[in-house]
Design an enzyme around this catalytic site. Structure first.
Site, PDB file in Angstrom:
ATOM      1  N   ASP A   1       0.856  -1.180   0.000  1.00 61.15           N
ATOM      2  CA  ASP A   1       0.000   0.000   0.000  1.00 61.15           C
ATOM      3  C   ASP A   1       0.897   1.237   0.000  1.00 61.15           C
ATOM      4  O   ASP A   1       1.751   1.385   0.872  1.00 61.15           O
ATOM      5  CB  ASP A   1      -0.896   0.020   1.242  1.00 61.15           C
TER       6      ASP A   1
ATOM      7  N   ASP B   1     -15.132  -2.844  -1.594  1.00 64.61           N
ATOM      8  CA  ASP B   1     -14.739  -2.555  -0.216  1.00 64.61           C
ATOM      9  C   ASP B   1     -15.997  -2.255   0.579  1.00 64.61           C
ATOM     10  O   ASP B   1     -16.811  -1.424   0.158  1.00 64.61           O
ATOM     11  CB  ASP B   1     -13.795  -1.351  -0.174  1.00 64.61           C
TER      12      ASP B   1
END
Length: 240
Positions: A8, A129
Site C-alpha cells: 500500500d 470494499d
C-alpha cells in the site's frame, strides 16, 4: 489459491493503514521496489499494489513507485486506487501491469468496467470494499447504500477477471478476515473472489481455504511486514 502480498503506497512509501484511516498509517519501507523484490525473493507469485493517495485524488499519485516495482520484479502485479478512466487503464497495462482494480468506478460508472473488461480480457478486476455489508468508495471515505452482492452480480457476464473483497473494519486490524461474508460472496457469483482485510495468521489462511467456497486467493499486508506470516509458508499452504 494465490497469496497476494500487499504493498500500500502513501506519499511514495509502503504503509499499512488501520481500518482505512489515512491518518493512522504505519510506514514499513520507504523503498517500495525493494519491498516488492523482497516478497518475490520470499516466494510470492503475485503482488497486490494500492495507490492510497490516488484513491482519494481520483487519479494516480504514486505512479513512480509503481513503475519502479514493475521494472524491478518479474511476477505479475495488480493495482488499485484512482483508476477511473480508460486512458489510465490503458496506460498501466501498457507499462506491464497485469491487472487493474476498479473500485469507485464500479459503483459510479459500471459501464466503464464492462468496456474495460471487454477491451482487456483477463486484465480487469473489481474492488469491492465494504463496511457492514455496504460498499464504500473514494478511498473508503464515502458510504453508499449499495449491497456487496448486488454490485458483484452486475458484472457477472462482463468478463471481469476477479473480485477483490475487502472488509474495511478488519483491514489492518489483525483481527482475522470476515470468512463468512467472503464465502457468501464467492458462492453468490461465478467471478473468482480474492479475500482481503484482516488476514493476520496462517490459521486465517487455512480458514479461508476451508470455507467451502471457491476463493481465488488472499491478500495480506501487515502480517507479512510484522513477521506473523511467512510468505513462503503461506504461498505453499494456499497452493496445496
Amino acid at each position: 489459491m494465490i497469496l497476494y502480498p500487499a504493498i500500500d503506497l502513501k506519499d511514495g512509501a509502503c504503509v499499512r493503514l488501520y481500518k482505512g484511516e489515512m491518518d493512522q498509517a504505519t510506514v514499513f519501507n520507504d523503498d517500495p521496489a525493494a519491498q516488492a523484490q523482497a516478497f518475490v525473493d520470499q516466494g510470492c507469485d503475485w503482488l497486490h499494489l494500492v495507490d492510497l493517495n490516488g484513491a482519494f485524488a481520483g487519479e494516480p499519485v504514486n505512479a513512480r513507485p509503481v513503475e519502479d516495482i514493475l521494472k524491478t520484479v518479474k511476477v505479475p502485479a495488480q493495482l488499485g486506487g484512482g483508476i477511473r478512466d480508460m486512458a489510465t487503464i490503458e496506460g498501466w497495462l501498457s507499462k506491464g501491469l497485469q491487472r487493474v482494480i476498479l473500485g469507485t468506478v464500479a459503483v459510479e460508472n459500471p459501464d466503464l468496467v464492462r468496456e474495460a473488461a471487454k477491451a482487456f480480457p483477463g486484465h480487469v478486476a473489481v474492488g469491492i470494499d465494504a463496511r457492514n455489508g455496504m460498499v464504500a468508495t473514494r478511498g473508503w471515505a464515502e458510504e453508499t447504500t449499495v449491497n456487496v452482492t448486488d454490485l458483484a452480480r452486475q458484472f457477472e457476464d462482463a468478463g471481469v477477471a476477479a473480485i477483490i473483497y475487502t472488509d474495511i473494519n478488519r483491514d489492518g486490524a489483525m483481527q482475522g478476515p470476515n470468512v463468512e461474508a467472503t464465502a457468501d460472496l464467492a458462492r453468490a457469483v461465478s467471478i473468482p473472489v480474492i479475500a482481503s482485510g484482516g488476514v493476520s495468521s496462517m490459521a486465517d489462511l487455512q480458514a479461508l481455504k476451508d470455507c467451502g467456497a471457491p476463493l481465488d486467493g488472499a491478500i495480506s499486508g501487515r502480517a507479512l511486514y510484522d513477521g506473523q506470516i511467512n510468505v513462503a509458508d503461506a504461498a505453499a499452504l494456499l497452493k496445496a
